[in-house]
Enzyme design. Sequence first.
Site, short mmCIF file in Angstrom:
data_model
loop_
_atom_site.label_atom_id
_atom_site.label_comp_id
_atom_site.label_asym_id
_atom_site.label_seq_id
_atom_site.Cartn_x
_atom_site.Cartn_y
_atom_site.Cartn_z
N CYS A 1 2.61 -3.36 -5.45
CA CYS A 1 4.08 -3.29 -5.46
C CYS A 1 4.55 -2.45 -4.27
CB CYS A 1 4.53 -2.65 -6.78
SG CYS A 1 6.30 -2.38 -6.95
N GLY A 2 5.73 -2.71 -3.81
CA GLY A 2 6.30 -1.89 -2.74
C GLY A 2 6.49 -0.44 -3.15
#
Length: 181
Positions: A35-36
């Site tokens: 995930c970012g």
Amino acid sequence: MSVYDFKVKTSSGFTKSLDTYKGKLLLIVNTATKCGFTPQLEDLQKLQERYEDQGLQIIGFPSNQFAEQEPLKDGEITEFCAMNYGVNFPIFKKIDVRDQDASPLFTYLAEQKPFQGFDMTHPTSKLLVSIINERFPHYMSGDSIKWNFTKFLIDRDGQVIGRFESTSEPIDMETQIKAAL
């Protein structure tokens, strides 16, 4: 009722009661390795190290519900977090954190602290909201978890005292953590 009434599965599949954390200040986080927001693991670990002697315990619950950003298996997740971010706080078994198969713990957490919106000053907030509205519009209704790295602060009595969305950086929560300690 409190978080101490819930039982969860460790990454090894053993059942653990959250009442083993009685008297601790808990920070419960739904995590993902692709995930970012994954780099938040580094600051979560810094908070763990900085305040564990005063009673802070961070615990992570991986979820693959948000754009399939947690493809790893349970043991691989723990290894990834340790090797890439130095994480030594517990990472539990991968779970669902929203919708019909949501973990009862996360349903309870979301009921206790409703969604108040994203921190729109965070550099990725507009992008995140755009992605959710375009690809997962039903995520925005109600108080359920909206994305990875939603964080819940639990006082020493097991009561939910804070909710911080994905766009809330862990270090920005330090004032609330210190006040609760």
